[in-house]
Motif scaffolding. Structure first.
Motif, short mmCIF file in Angstrom:
data_model
loop_
_atom_site.label_atom_id
_atom_site.label_comp_id
_atom_site.label_asym_id
_atom_site.label_seq_id
_atom_site.Cartn_x
_atom_site.Cartn_y
_atom_site.Cartn_z
N ARG A 56 -42.02 58.29 -12.67
CA ARG A 56 -42.63 59.16 -13.66
C ARG A 56 -42.63 60.59 -13.15
NH1 ARG A 56 -48.95 59.12 -14.48
NH2 ARG A 56 -48.31 61.15 -15.28
N THR A 57 -42.92 61.49 -14.06
CA THR A 57 -43.08 62.90 -13.70
C THR A 57 -44.36 63.43 -14.30
OG1 THR A 57 -41.77 63.58 -15.62
CG2 THR A 57 -40.59 63.36 -13.53
N ASP A 58 -44.84 64.51 -13.78
CA ASP A 58 -46.07 65.13 -14.28
C ASP A 58 -45.92 66.64 -14.14
OD1 ASP A 58 -49.66 64.80 -13.57
OD2 ASP A 58 -48.55 65.30 -15.40
N TYR A 59 -46.46 67.37 -15.10
CA TYR A 59 -46.30 68.81 -15.11
C TYR A 59 -47.62 69.49 -15.42
CZ TYR A 59 -41.28 67.87 -15.46
OH TYR A 59 -40.00 67.43 -15.22
N LYS A 64 -44.82 72.58 -18.81
CA LYS A 64 -44.30 71.63 -19.79
C LYS A 64 -43.36 72.31 -20.77
CE LYS A 64 -48.28 68.52 -19.55
NZ LYS A 64 -49.48 67.99 -20.22
N THR A 107 -52.38 66.19 -8.43
CA THR A 107 -52.23 67.63 -8.54
C THR A 107 -52.94 68.38 -7.42
OG1 THR A 107 -54.17 67.83 -9.95
CG2 THR A 107 -52.05 67.43 -11.04
#
Length: 125
Positions: A56-59, A64, A107
């Protein structure tokens, strides 16, 4: 693990830039990798993260739709493609790796035990 960030530079507003982070010393294929940035006078902040095996990825909200994180485990390298750059994106960009293997994306800077030296991205006309 040693992390070496590169690819920073000067770009005009609206332009694109890709920064990369090469890992050495051991494979990071099973480690969460992240990009953070720090602007002058501000705290270091999370930009993007990618899970092990690209699960997965997260921004961050500001990233975004404009930034894309990716990894090439064969090359032991992580990338951050930045598009539609704004002057407020000006900062030193750091790559980081979580110490634990097969962990989750976070984060918080305190969750990352390995850090690169940073590469400066300047967005200005």
């Amino acid at each position: 693990v040693q992390l070496q960030a590169s690819g920073g530079g000067l770009v005009q507003p609206g332009g694109s830039l890709s920064v990369s982070c090469a890992a050495s010393g051991r494979t990071v294929s099973r480690h969460v990798m992240g990009w953070f940035r720090q602007a002058p006078g501000k705290e270091r902040e999370f930009v993007a993260g990618i899970g092990w095996l690209m699960s997965r990825t997260d921004y961050a909200d500001f990233a975004k739709g404009r930034f894309t994180i990716s990894r090439d485990d064969a090359e032991n390298t992580v990338y951050l493609q930045m598009n539609s750059l704004k002057p407020e994106d000006t900062a030193v960009y750091y790559c980081a790796a979580r110490l634990e293997s097969m962990a989750t994306i976070t984060t918080s800077t305190s969750s990352y035990g390995y850090w690169g030296q940073g590469t400066l991205v300047t967005v200005s006309s």
